[in-house]
Design an enzyme around this catalytic site. Structure first.
Site, PDB file in Angstrom:
ATOM      1  N   GLY A 160      49.289  20.772  31.790  1.00 45.90           N
ATOM      2  CA  GLY A 160      49.360  22.069  32.187  1.00 45.90           C
ATOM      3  C   GLY A 160      48.517  23.224  31.837  1.00 45.90           C
ATOM      4  N   VAL A 162      48.857  25.782  28.687  1.00 43.38           N
ATOM      5  CA  VAL A 162      49.670  27.400  28.494  1.00 43.38           C
ATOM      6  C   VAL A 162      49.733  28.227  29.290  1.00 43.38           C
ATOM      7  CG1 VAL A 162      49.184  29.573  27.658  1.00 43.38           C
ATOM      8  CG2 VAL A 162      48.172  27.650  25.763  1.00 43.38           C
ATOM      9  N   ILE A 299      47.192  43.978  31.380  1.00 41.83           N
ATOM     10  CA  ILE A 299      47.897  43.147  31.944  1.00 41.83           C
ATOM     11  C   ILE A 299      49.109  42.279  31.390  1.00 41.83           C
ATOM     12  CG2 ILE A 299      47.780  41.296  33.722  1.00 41.83           C
ATOM     13  CD1 ILE A 299      45.329  41.868  34.076  1.00 41.83           C
ATOM     14  N   ILE A 300      49.269  41.431  30.705  1.00 41.52           N
ATOM     15  CA  ILE A 300      50.598  40.687  30.256  1.00 41.52           C
ATOM     16  C   ILE A 300      51.118  41.369  29.957  1.00 41.52           C
ATOM     17  CG2 ILE A 300      50.709  38.693  28.702  1.00 41.52           C
ATOM     18  CD1 ILE A 300      47.834  37.920  28.312  1.00 41.52           C
ATOM     19  N   GLY A 386      46.206  40.863  23.175  1.00 41.49           N
ATOM     20  CA  GLY A 386      45.233  40.320  23.720  1.00 41.49           C
ATOM     21  C   GLY A 386      45.526  38.724  22.742  1.00 41.49           C
ATOM     22  N   ARG A 387      44.086  38.702  23.515  1.00 40.22           N
ATOM     23  CA  ARG A 387      44.251  36.579  22.747  1.00 40.22           C
ATOM     24  C   ARG A 387      43.502  36.549  21.780  1.00 40.22           C
ATOM     25  NH1 ARG A 387      48.553  33.870  25.412  1.00 40.22           N
ATOM     26  NH2 ARG A 387      47.510  32.134  25.216  1.00 40.22           N
ATOM     27  N   HIS A 558      47.084  43.276  63.240  1.00 35.22           N
ATOM     28  CA  HIS A 558      47.993  45.059  62.682  1.00 35.22           C
ATOM     29  C   HIS A 558      49.295  44.491  63.169  1.00 35.22           C
ATOM     30  CE1 HIS A 558      48.658  48.932  63.463  1.00 35.22           C
ATOM     31  NE2 HIS A 558      48.572  48.730  64.231  1.00 35.22           N
TER      32      HIS A 558
END
Length: 585
Positions: A160, A162, A299-300, A386-387, A558
């Site tokens: 799976g 990270v 985002i993270i 970041g990564r 709707h």
């Protein structure tokens, strides 16, 4: 001599009382080893139970609709002689005959050379997949479905990668828990009041781990069903056709590199102190810090800030850029900023953390720029800036694979590296470091490896921040269009005019469509509850070359949030009735 055997359900992991959705054999049928007997339906996927040996089907002991678990007897089998069964059961799978008529031509897609030696390997395979994240397991499973003999190498104890083990899946489980807490809070003014939530961290961690376990368990069975061999350990290339995993050597004809990325560890932080965390450490839920500093407003960082804020931490976010969530349009981020400004202790933008030091009562941090103080002390610090790709950690040079100074591997549209028989996908090839990009690249690599014509040609890749509210966008952004001088028009529908949005507390949201000069969709952005689910329709419109009339004339249910896409199209078209249409210039 034939021998009657009672065939039972083998080990299917954590699954119990799984329903039989199909019985694939009848009394008198002849089966070979590994032929499917019955199909089960789990919460992850359908599972075929294979024949352990060849023989003739006798009495069926179950029927369609029955619930079974490991050890349940399913049928009687008149088995072939032990020697015949053994020979059939251990016969190596044969790779398919290459489809030379449909195979791509030219040097970029020519098959790799035959391995120069086969006497120095413990394991041999047609296709090696290095990494088992969403890209890796997709490549392995697709290749196996196309007839290749596949070995998949994974450094974690569970497949799976990270994403499933310490990334997107556990974080989304915790974000859902945070959303439950926050929704309970918001209904107090509306007549439904709950007491202060009691946080049982071990139980919450068990829930998160249970979500991960179901998915990794399902993948384990899918790998077993497809006869994908899984080797656990860190893999490094020894030559263009040899990978070493610990003491094991794997010889392969072709390979897919899917080694992903890792969190950036900024210098100047005491990383040996457990109170300094990266995103992986933050998901371990060791405690609920009184004061948490999140370094990185992307985002993270913002997703984990949402989790810890809901659990009770006083959160401070520090972002080097002048805005939170760089890359997204400001009108999409504004509703999120407005909400968290009132909830978080501080939000510092245009601010740098120059250094951090472990002290007795926490982590002391020094700031520079913005409106931050010169220094402050926090119980924990999460660094989410970041990564970095892992291309430089696999001894790629031994295989002749070119890796740039940042750790990225260059590939063509068929996901081939400069080494003809080796492919690379996912974070390690650059572009958005997103699981859904990796999985689509993976199918291309697997199909090309199997001799099919295939290439990666996504017109847009969606981005989603699962914050509260969610922020999602795809294709061209207004920020990008203005920077590059691209002409566009747009249609924006405010969720304050949506009955469904108001009823779920999402009236601050909006849906935006960007259009070219022929009124075709070239970009979209959504902020509000379930934005990550809604963005897919806009993405499909872009991929199919749809225009605003296509979206506007599509009858949406709707009241739903999905109809805000229809309304945004009507705004651009000038036919909207739920708000005043914009003035024509």
């Amino acid at each position: 001599m034939a021998q009657t055997r009672t065939i039972q359900v083998p080990d299917i992991g954590d699954f119990k009382d799984v329903e039989i959705i199909d019985i694939l054999v009848a009394p008198g049928d002849t089966v070979r080893p590994e032929d499917p007997l019955i199909t089960l339906e789990s919460d992850k996927a359908s599972i075929d139970i294979p024949a352990p040996v060849g023989g003739t089907i006798g009495k069926l002991l179950v029927k369609k609709g029955d619930k079974v678990s490991q050890g349940t007897a399913i049928l009687e089998l008149e088995a072939e002689s032990a020697e015949a069964s053994r020979q059939q059961d251990t016969a190596p799978p044969q790779p398919p005959t290459p489809d030379t008529e449909n195979a791509s031509s030219g040097p970029e897609s020519a098959p790799g050379p035959t391995p120069e030696s086969t006497d120095d390997a413990d394991i041999r395979c047609g296709l090696l997949v290095l990494g088992s994240g969403p890209g890796g397991y997709t490549a392995a499973f697709r290749a196996a479905d196309l007839g290749l003999d596949v070995v998949m190498v994974e450094r974690y104890s569970e497949i799976g990668g990270v994403c499933l083990n310490v990334g997107c899946i556990p974080s989304k489980a915790l974000l859902h828990a945070a959303q439950v807490i926050e929704e309970a809070e918001t209904f107090a003014p509306h007549g439904i009041r709950f007491g202060r939530p009691q946080i049982d961290l071990p139980a919450l961690a068990a829930y998160k781990d249970g979500v991960v376990g179901k998915l990794t368990g399902g993948l384990k069975h899918l790998a077993k069903q497809r006869k994908v061999r899984v080797v656990q350990g860190v893999g490094r290339f020894s030559s263009p056709h040899l990978l070493t995993v610990g003491e094991q050597r794997i010889r392969f004809e072709q390979a897919v590199v899917a080694v992903g990325s890792r969190p950036v560890h900024l210098p100047g932080f005491p990383w040996d102190d457990p109170r300094v965390m990266d995103s992986t450490g933050a998901l371990e839920l060791q405690d609920i810090p009184g004061r948490l500093l999140v370094v990185g407003g992307g985002i993270i960082g913002l997703e984990m800030a949402c989790v810890y804020d809901a659990l009770g931490s006083k959160v401070t976010v520090c972002e080097l850029s002048k805005d939170l969530m760089p890359g997204a349009d400001r009108d999409l981020v504004k509703p999120l900023e407005k909400r968290i400004k009132d909830r978080y202790e501080n939000i510092f933008t245009g601010t740098r953390v120059t250094r951090a030091e472990a002290v007795a009562d926490g982590i002391q941090v020094w700031f520079e720029g913005g409106n931050a103080p010169a220094q402050d002390t926090f119980d924990r610090v999460l660094v989410a800036v970041g990564r970095l790709p892992n291309g430089g950690r696999i001894d790629a040079e031994a295989a002749g694979i070119e890796v740039d100074e940042h750790g990225f591997i260059k590939v063509d549209r068929q996901m081939r590296t400069n080494v003809d028989h080796i492919f690379a996908i996912g974070d390690v090839v650059g572009g958005p470091m997103l699981a859904h990009k990796a999985s689509h690249e993976a199918k291309v690599a697997a199909e090309v490896a199997a001799g099919q014509k295939s290439h990666f040609d996504a017109r847009a890749i969606p981005s989603v921040a699962y914050t509260h509210p969610e922020v999602a966008w795809m294709g061209l952004t207004e920020t990008q269009a203005k920077a590059e001088g691209i002409e566009y028009t747009k249609g924006v529908f405010p969720w304050a005019a949506s009955g469904r949005a108001i009823s779920v507390g999402g009236e601050a949201g909006l849906t935006k469509l960007l259009l070219d000069d022929q009124q075709r969709v070239i970009g979209a952005g959504i902020v509000g509850p379930n934005a990550g689910e809604l963005i897919a329709e806009a993405l499909l419109a872009l991929e199919m070359g749809a225009d605003v009339e296509d979206l506007g004339l599509t009858v949406h249910p709707h009241p739903t949030l999905s109809e805000t896409l229809c309304f945004a199209a009507e705004v651009a078209h000038g036919s909207v009735t739920d708000i005043l249409p914009p003035r024509r210039r």
